[in-house]
Design an enzyme around this catalytic site. Sequence first.
Site, PDB file in Angstrom:
ATOM      1  N   TYR A   1       1.063  -2.411   4.261  1.00  0.00           N
ATOM      2  CA  TYR A   1       1.629  -2.389   2.908  1.00  0.00           C
ATOM      3  C   TYR A   1       0.574  -1.885   1.936  1.00  0.00           C
ATOM      4  CZ  TYR A   1       5.705  -5.241   4.126  1.00  0.00           C
ATOM      5  OH  TYR A   1       6.873  -5.704   4.658  1.00  0.00           O
TER       6      TYR A   1
ATOM      7  N   TYR B   1       3.795  -5.322  12.015  1.00  0.00           N
ATOM      8  CA  TYR B   1       2.449  -5.695  11.572  1.00  0.00           C
ATOM      9  C   TYR B   1       2.149  -7.146  11.947  1.00  0.00           C
ATOM     10  CZ  TYR B   1       4.932  -7.561   7.418  1.00  0.00           C
ATOM     11  OH  TYR B   1       5.771  -8.224   6.568  1.00  0.00           O
TER      12      TYR B   1
ATOM     13  N   ARG C   1       5.277  -9.377  12.869  1.00  0.00           N
ATOM     14  CA  ARG C   1       6.597  -9.214  12.255  1.00  0.00           C
ATOM     15  C   ARG C   1       7.296  -8.022  12.891  1.00  0.00           C
ATOM     16  NH1 ARG C   1       8.724 -10.692   7.854  1.00  0.00           N
ATOM     17  NH2 ARG C   1      10.385 -10.997   9.354  1.00  0.00           N
TER      18      ARG C   1
ATOM     19  N   HIS D   1      10.780  -4.082   9.654  1.00  0.00           N
ATOM     20  CA  HIS D   1      11.822  -4.520   8.714  1.00  0.00           C
ATOM     21  C   HIS D   1      11.657  -3.857   7.367  1.00  0.00           C
ATOM     22  CE1 HIS D   1       8.366  -7.198   8.009  1.00  0.00           C
ATOM     23  NE2 HIS D   1       8.767  -7.186   6.757  1.00  0.00           N
TER      24      HIS D   1
ATOM     25  N   HIS E   1      12.465  -4.956   3.340  1.00  0.00           N
ATOM     26  CA  HIS E   1      12.877  -6.021   2.425  1.00  0.00           C
ATOM     27  C   HIS E   1      13.916  -5.485   1.446  1.00  0.00           C
ATOM     28  CE1 HIS E   1       9.492  -8.827   3.419  1.00  0.00           C
ATOM     29  NE2 HIS E   1       8.881  -7.700   3.738  1.00  0.00           N
TER      30      HIS E   1
HETATM   31 FE   LIG Z   1       7.335  -7.539   5.231  1.00  0.00          FE
END
Ligand SMILES: [Fe+2]
Lengths: 194, 242
Positions: free
Chosen positions: B109, B148, B158, B161, B163
């Site tokens: 991110y 990640y 995770r 995905h 959000h």
């Molecule tokens: Fe996330």
Amino acid sequence: MNDETGLPLTPSQTVGPYFTLGLTPEKHESGLGPLITNEIRGEGEPITIHGKVFDGAGEPVNDAMLEIIQADGNGRLDAPGFTGFARAGTGDAVDNSYRFTTVKPGPLGKGEAPYICMIVFMRGMLLHTFTRIYFADEAANANDPVFIRLPEHRRESLLARHVESVDAVSYEFNVHMQGDRETVFFKLPHPIAD
Amino acid sequence: MSGKRRSAHPPYTYPDYKSSILRGPGRDPIDLDRLDAKHPSSMGVESGVLLAGRFRPGELDHDLTRNARRGGEPLGERLVVSGRVLDECGNPAPGVLVEIWQANAAGRYLHKADEHDAPVDPNFLGAGRCVTDREGCYRFCTIQPGAYPWKNHHNAWRPRHIHFSVIGDSLVSRLVTQMYFPGDPLLDFDPIFESVPDAARSRLIARFDLGLTQPEFALGYHFDIVVAGSGATPRDNHGSGK
Ligand SMILES: [Fe+2]
């Protein structure tokens, strides 16, 4: 329409730790401008509201997102050009406080107290929750149909307190997720089910 | 009380997701409607405010492959992610603000709190938004996000995905969720996904859609979102019975 014939809802998931990227992208270098900020403009007395969100261990949460929804100073939700919606995070300030700049809402109806609706999200919450901010200096709280029906010892948790400030009139409102001082959280009326 | 509605969402506390233990409300929320029978709270701020159509994102905001370019293109598989926002009666929800955020192709991110040792992409922010049209449709162009690691437990990852945040008309329809990809082996090991009641989990998985797939350009995924509420407001009951 009853629940049996309705479509099944999409489940909720946490906002996670990185929500500022999508929900306030103007804080990151990009071509995306501000869309929903921590500011509400409208008729009424300018105020700021600030505070912290405390977890069950009493620690301030640095990745909570709060959204507020309110009427303007005349108690109107639909005044022309007025959008009573704002969002703020707790990760910007060093002390993990949030801050809104807005106007003090008027009551929606006679005999009601003015209040702000708040939605609480954070990493670790799989589903958001709702609360209300009432103002400790409002006599109308004593007659408000929702406020007076809350258990007496829990009403305190919904009161924003006036604090001395150099600029605008300032209120402090802290959110406690758990424990003795737990904030009153609400479930909203649901138009289809129940 | 609606069994179906209750069973859609995860509980506030799901111990396998460690952060939930201290962060969900300790007590059951108070039912605003039952608190005050004489003054139904349908007259309150919560249901009186109408937010659909209030927000106007910029023209490129929905295209994550273009909205943060700095002289180049983001790396990764291009995706078209599209679907409809519907109310519980199946009515399309127009004017709904849909905001998304995600990791880049490497699972990183662009956020100061992300310490994963994977490269940032100078041409990718990972944020986008758009408003649903009259049929309730939204559409994003983006990059396949990477998986990640996170620190919930040993070797925690995770699943890939995106959000999603959805702001419809009334507050009862407010939703934040995550969209996953079909066949991801990490889904079975992810406590955030697993926190959703079994029967509802599949609603978070997008469907590969050859019709949305653009030849020579991008893979298409379809993801519909059903939010609470009937879409009918006290002022406008048209369409609620369809
Ligand atoms: Fe996330």
